[in-house]
Design a protein around this motif. Structure first.
Motif, PDB file in Angstrom:
ATOM      1  N   THR A 200       0.830  -1.210   0.000  1.00 46.45           N
ATOM      2  CA  THR A 200       0.000   0.000   0.000  1.00 46.45           C
ATOM      3  C   THR A 200       0.863   1.259   0.000  1.00 46.45           C
ATOM      4  O   THR A 200       0.642   2.181  -0.801  1.00 46.45           O
ATOM      5  N   ILE A 201       1.835   1.309   0.886  1.00 46.61           N
ATOM      6  CA  ILE A 201       2.709   2.480   0.974  1.00 46.61           C
ATOM      7  C   ILE A 201       3.518   2.647  -0.310  1.00 46.61           C
ATOM      8  O   ILE A 201       3.681   3.760  -0.828  1.00 46.61           O
ATOM      9  N   LEU A 202       4.013   1.546  -0.857  1.00 45.72           N
ATOM     10  CA  LEU A 202       4.804   1.607  -2.089  1.00 45.72           C
ATOM     11  C   LEU A 202       3.979   2.182  -3.246  1.00 45.72           C
ATOM     12  O   LEU A 202       4.434   3.069  -3.980  1.00 45.72           O
ATOM     13  N   THR A 203       2.754   1.676  -3.413  1.00 46.25           N
ATOM     14  CA  THR A 203       1.892   2.150  -4.498  1.00 46.25           C
ATOM     15  C   THR A 203       1.481   3.599  -4.284  1.00 46.25           C
ATOM     16  O   THR A 203       1.379   4.379  -5.240  1.00 46.25           O
ATOM     17  N   ALA A 204       1.227   3.972  -3.033  1.00 43.57           N
ATOM     18  CA  ALA A 204       0.862   5.361  -2.734  1.00 43.57           C
ATOM     19  C   ALA A 204       1.992   6.318  -3.101  1.00 43.57           C
ATOM     20  O   ALA A 204       1.749   7.410  -3.639  1.00 43.57           O
ATOM     21  N   LEU A 205       3.229   5.929  -2.832  1.00 42.55           N
ATOM     22  CA  LEU A 205       4.377   6.760  -3.183  1.00 42.55           C
ATOM     23  C   LEU A 205       4.489   6.919  -4.700  1.00 42.55           C
ATOM     24  O   LEU A 205       4.812   8.000  -5.208  1.00 42.55           O
ATOM     25  N   ILE A 206       4.228   5.824  -5.421  1.00 41.42           N
ATOM     26  CA  ILE A 206       4.242   5.898  -6.894  1.00 41.42           C
ATOM     27  C   ILE A 206       3.170   6.864  -7.382  1.00 41.42           C
ATOM     28  O   ILE A 206       3.408   7.677  -8.280  1.00 41.42           O
ATOM     29  N   TYR A 207       1.986   6.815  -6.764  1.00 39.03           N
ATOM     30  CA  TYR A 207       0.884   7.684  -7.182  1.00 39.03           C
ATOM     31  C   TYR A 207       1.225   9.159  -6.971  1.00 39.03           C
ATOM     32  O   TYR A 207       0.970  10.004  -7.840  1.00 39.03           O
ATOM     33  N   PHE A 208       1.795   9.482  -5.842  1.00 42.21           N
ATOM     34  CA  PHE A 208       2.006  10.886  -5.518  1.00 42.21           C
ATOM     35  C   PHE A 208       3.281  11.486  -6.103  1.00 42.21           C
ATOM     36  O   PHE A 208       3.366  12.702  -6.278  1.00 42.21           O
ATOM     37  N   PHE A 209       4.259  10.649  -6.426  1.00 47.22           N
ATOM     38  CA  PHE A 209       5.525  11.198  -6.890  1.00 47.22           C
ATOM     39  C   PHE A 209       5.879  10.829  -8.327  1.00 47.22           C
ATOM     40  O   PHE A 209       6.824  11.374  -8.885  1.00 47.22           O
ATOM     41  N   ILE A 210       5.125   9.908  -8.937  1.00 48.02           N
ATOM     42  CA  ILE A 210       5.457   9.494 -10.297  1.00 48.02           C
ATOM     43  C   ILE A 210       4.281   9.688 -11.248  1.00 48.02           C
ATOM     44  O   ILE A 210       4.412  10.327 -12.290  1.00 48.02           O
ATOM     45  N   SER A 211       3.108   9.134 -10.917  1.00 43.67           N
ATOM     46  CA  SER A 211       1.977   9.189 -11.832  1.00 43.67           C
ATOM     47  C   SER A 211       0.672   9.335 -11.067  1.00 43.67           C
ATOM     48  O   SER A 211       0.312   8.467 -10.270  1.00 43.67           O
ATOM     49  N   ARG A 212      -0.063  10.433 -11.320  1.00 42.91           N
ATOM     50  CA  ARG A 212      -1.353  10.665 -10.666  1.00 42.91           C
ATOM     51  C   ARG A 212      -2.464   9.979 -11.461  1.00 42.91           C
ATOM     52  O   ARG A 212      -3.351  10.630 -11.998  1.00 42.91           O
ATOM     53  N   ASP A 213      -2.422   8.680 -11.510  1.00 47.56           N
ATOM     54  CA  ASP A 213      -3.397   7.895 -12.260  1.00 47.56           C
ATOM     55  C   ASP A 213      -4.350   7.241 -11.268  1.00 47.56           C
ATOM     56  O   ASP A 213      -3.922   6.536 -10.341  1.00 47.56           O
ATOM     57  N   LEU A 214      -5.666   7.452 -11.439  1.00 57.16           N
ATOM     58  CA  LEU A 214      -6.643   6.884 -10.509  1.00 57.16           C
ATOM     59  C   LEU A 214      -6.598   5.369 -10.463  1.00 57.16           C
ATOM     60  O   LEU A 214      -7.012   4.749  -9.471  1.00 57.16           O
ATOM     61  N   TRP A 215      -6.069   4.747 -11.518  1.00 58.25           N
ATOM     62  CA  TRP A 215      -5.969   3.293 -11.514  1.00 58.25           C
ATOM     63  C   TRP A 215      -5.033   2.798 -10.409  1.00 58.25           C
ATOM     64  O   TRP A 215      -5.187   1.677  -9.911  1.00 58.25           O
ATOM     65  N   LEU A 216      -4.072   3.630 -10.016  1.00 63.63           N
ATOM     66  CA  LEU A 216      -3.177   3.235  -8.927  1.00 63.63           C
ATOM     67  C   LEU A 216      -3.930   3.159  -7.598  1.00 63.63           C
ATOM     68  O   LEU A 216      -3.630   2.318  -6.746  1.00 63.63           O
ATOM     69  N   LEU A 217      -4.905   4.044  -7.416  1.00 62.57           N
ATOM     70  CA  LEU A 217      -5.735   3.963  -6.210  1.00 62.57           C
ATOM     71  C   LEU A 217      -6.577   2.699  -6.222  1.00 62.57           C
ATOM     72  O   LEU A 217      -6.801   2.071  -5.169  1.00 62.57           O
ATOM     73  N   LEU A 218      -7.056   2.305  -7.401  1.00 63.52           N
ATOM     74  CA  LEU A 218      -7.781   1.034  -7.495  1.00 63.52           C
ATOM     75  C   LEU A 218      -6.862  -0.135  -7.188  1.00 63.52           C
ATOM     76  O   LEU A 218      -7.287  -1.131  -6.587  1.00 63.52           O
ATOM     77  N   LEU A 219      -5.588  -0.028  -7.575  1.00 63.48           N
ATOM     78  CA  LEU A 219      -4.615  -1.080  -7.259  1.00 63.48           C
ATOM     79  C   LEU A 219      -4.416  -1.204  -5.755  1.00 63.48           C
ATOM     80  O   LEU A 219      -4.350  -2.318  -5.214  1.00 63.48           O
ATOM     81  N   ILE A 220      -4.341  -0.068  -5.073  1.00 62.94           N
ATOM     82  CA  ILE A 220      -4.229  -0.093  -3.611  1.00 62.94           C
ATOM     83  C   ILE A 220      -5.443  -0.787  -2.998  1.00 62.94           C
ATOM     84  O   ILE A 220      -5.319  -1.627  -2.102  1.00 62.94           O
ATOM     85  N   ALA A 221      -6.628  -0.431  -3.497  1.00 60.44           N
ATOM     86  CA  ALA A 221      -7.851  -1.053  -2.985  1.00 60.44           C
ATOM     87  C   ALA A 221      -7.835  -2.560  -3.223  1.00 60.44           C
ATOM     88  O   ALA A 221      -8.262  -3.345  -2.364  1.00 60.44           O
ATOM     89  N   ALA A 222      -7.325  -2.982  -4.381  1.00 56.88           N
ATOM     90  CA  ALA A 222      -7.276  -4.410  -4.702  1.00 56.88           C
ATOM     91  C   ALA A 222      -6.301  -5.159  -3.802  1.00 56.88           C
ATOM     92  O   ALA A 222      -6.587  -6.269  -3.335  1.00 56.88           O
ATOM     93  N   VAL A 223      -5.143  -4.556  -3.551  1.00 55.15           N
ATOM     94  CA  VAL A 223      -4.155  -5.181  -2.673  1.00 55.15           C
ATOM     95  C   VAL A 223      -4.724  -5.349  -1.262  1.00 55.15           C
ATOM     96  O   VAL A 223      -4.573  -6.404  -0.628  1.00 55.15           O
ATOM     97  N   ARG A 224      -5.399  -4.326  -0.773  1.00 55.63           N
ATOM     98  CA  ARG A 224      -5.982  -4.402   0.571  1.00 55.63           C
ATOM     99  C   ARG A 224      -7.113  -5.424   0.613  1.00 55.63           C
ATOM    100  O   ARG A 224      -7.346  -6.070   1.629  1.00 55.63           O
ATOM    101  N   SER A 225      -7.820  -5.568  -0.498  1.00 55.09           N
ATOM    102  CA  SER A 225      -8.875  -6.575  -0.570  1.00 55.09           C
ATOM    103  C   SER A 225      -8.302  -7.984  -0.466  1.00 55.09           C
ATOM    104  O   SER A 225      -8.884  -8.857   0.193  1.00 55.09           O
ATOM    105  N   LEU A 226      -7.167  -8.213  -1.107  1.00 54.34           N
ATOM    106  CA  LEU A 226      -6.503  -9.522  -0.997  1.00 54.34           C
ATOM    107  C   LEU A 226      -6.148  -9.815   0.460  1.00 54.34           C
ATOM    108  O   LEU A 226      -6.361 -10.921   0.958  1.00 54.34           O
ATOM    109  N   GLY A 227      -5.601  -8.812   1.138  1.00 48.05           N
ATOM    110  CA  GLY A 227      -5.249  -9.000   2.545  1.00 48.05           C
ATOM    111  C   GLY A 227      -6.462  -9.287   3.406  1.00 48.05           C
ATOM    112  O   GLY A 227      -6.437 -10.164   4.276  1.00 48.05           O
ATOM    113  N   LEU A 228      -7.542  -8.557   3.151  1.00 50.11           N
ATOM    114  CA  LEU A 228      -8.767  -8.780   3.914  1.00 50.11           C
ATOM    115  C   LEU A 228      -9.336 -10.167   3.650  1.00 50.11           C
ATOM    116  O   LEU A 228      -9.890 -10.808   4.556  1.00 50.11           O
TER     117      LEU A 228
END
Length: 407
Positions: free
Chosen positions: A90-118
């Motif tokens: 989650t932290i790794l993807t968030a850093l990519i979103y804020f410092f490399i690419s502001r693509d909403l798909w990255l937020l969906l990726l974070i949600a998907a990763v957290r869903s796997l954990g849940l």
């Protein structure tokens, strides 16, 4: 199997409840922030559908495997490992979103990763609790768990709203890092004495999945319970997943309105959880679950009627009362009656037919919300849910007695 000494169970349960709810608090803050951010940026039912699928579909894909792992390996280690990995990604993807690419798909990726954990943590946690809790205390401890969760869910949307409105979404991920680390430390403090599993060999993945499915669906009472739960939660899906978009379209896009939408639901959940907590034993579980579904249906139908915002919030509050009663009572029903060697897999199936069904339902509800008013979806699904609740109660009145035969 695992067990604990009688003198240590309260301490173990305390660590467990604290750890689970720290995990929940961080995940809830991230979930609300991502959902609201996407809703405010796009105002699209299709994007809400995608967010819902990212949040719940991975749970379906991994939950059956997670049920096997939960029945075969240390449930404590499973929770710790999955939580640590999810937080790192989650932290790794968030850093990519804020410092490399502001693509909403990255937020969906974070949600998907957290869903796997849940998907891993939920069946493992539900199966671990009866290992460290005396059976006569299960109702009260499940209620206490829901009560504490509701308190934290009361805080998390407020926190998400404040951070999202004043600081930006990135600071929500900082909160998640702190809560996840705290939860992992607390989970490591739980002492579970390991014993050899009795008459249970390690089975391959697909074989283990088949055994869990066969165990669940070969028993008529358990099969019918899962079927009615599936239908009911398909009707719950639009109120759960489209409420943010409904508030924005109907009452305005101010963050405080989105916050109140979640806040009133959570206040209701707090009251519903308290009802479970004060009862050491729940003698009429099927009736209680049916009442919960019927109350939810009434609330959803009224929420869809033309009304001022405060009336909408009142019935959102009522619907919040019902959901923890449904969830906690269903968990207790399984924990008290299902074989411990199959419990992880049964809980993984319950997870699929309840919250895991949301992405499938949203394949219809999401695009539909871009064609017709969401209020009509709420009214129709609410009325149908009332009918399902009545049938649920009439068809399964003796379910508790029949489930005792499964142990």
């Amino acid at each position: 199997m695992t067990t604990t000494t009688p003198r240590s169970w309260k301490l173990n349960v305390g660590f467990f409840l604290a750890a689970q709810n720290f995990f929940l608090f961080g995940s809830s803050a991230v979930y609300f922030a991502i959902l609201w951010y996407i809703a405010l940026q796009t105002s699209s039912g299709t994007w809400i559908m995608l967010a819902t699928m990212a949040t719940t579909l991975p749970q379906i894909l991994i939950s059956l495997w997670a049920g096997i792992w939960s029945d075969q390996y240390s449930r404590k280690k499973l929770i710790v490992t999955s939580s640590g990995l999810v937080t790192f990604l989650t932290i790794l993807t968030a850093l990519i979103y804020f410092f490399i690419s502001r693509d909403l798909w990255l937020l969906l990726l974070i949600a998907a990763v957290r869903s796997l954990g849940l998907g891993v943590q939920t069946p493992a946690g539900n199966a671990l609790l009866p290992e460290i809790t005396p059976k006569k205390e299960l109702s009260r401890i499940n209620g206490l768990n829901q009560f504490v969760s509701s308190i934290l869910l009361l805080i998390s949307p407020i926190l998400s709203g404040v951070i999202l409105g004043r600081l930006g979404i990135i600071f929500v991920f900082v909160v998640d890092l702190v809560t996840a680390t705290t939860g992992i430390i607390l989970m490591l403090c739980i002492h579970v004495k390991q014993f050899k599993q009795e008459q249970q060999n390690q089975v391959a993945g697909l074989t283990g999945i088949w055994e869990g499915l066969q165990y669940t669906f070969s028993h008529q009472s358990l099969r019918n319970f899962m079927l009615f739960t599936l239908i009911a939660f398909m009707l719950v899906a639009p109120s759960s997943q489209l409420s943010t978009l409904y508030v924005k379209r109907t009452f305005g896009s101010a963050v405080w309105r989105l916050t109140l939408n979640e806040l009133l639901w959570t206040m209701g959940a707090l009251l519903g959880s308290f009802h479970i907590t004060i009862h050491k034993h729940l003698p009429h579980k099927i009736r209680l679950i049916a009442i919960g579904f019927a109350g939810s249906g009434i609330s959803f139908a009224v929420m869809g009627l033309p009304e001022p915002f405060w009336v909408y919030l009142l019935f959102m509050f009522f619907s919040g009362i019902c959901m923890p009663i449904i969830q906690a009572t269903s968990n207790i029903l399984i924990q008290e009656n299902v074989s411990p060697t199959k419990m992880g897999r049964v809980f993984s199936i319950l997870q699929i037919v309840s919250t895991g069904i949301y992405p499938i339902a949203m394949l219809v509800y999401g695009p539909l919300a871009d064609v017709i008013a969401i209020r009509y979806i709420l009214i129709v699904t609410g009325l149908l849910l009332i009918g399902v609740a009545v049938i649920f109660y009439k068809r399964l009145p003796q379910l508790t007695d029949k489930l005792k035969e499964l142990r």
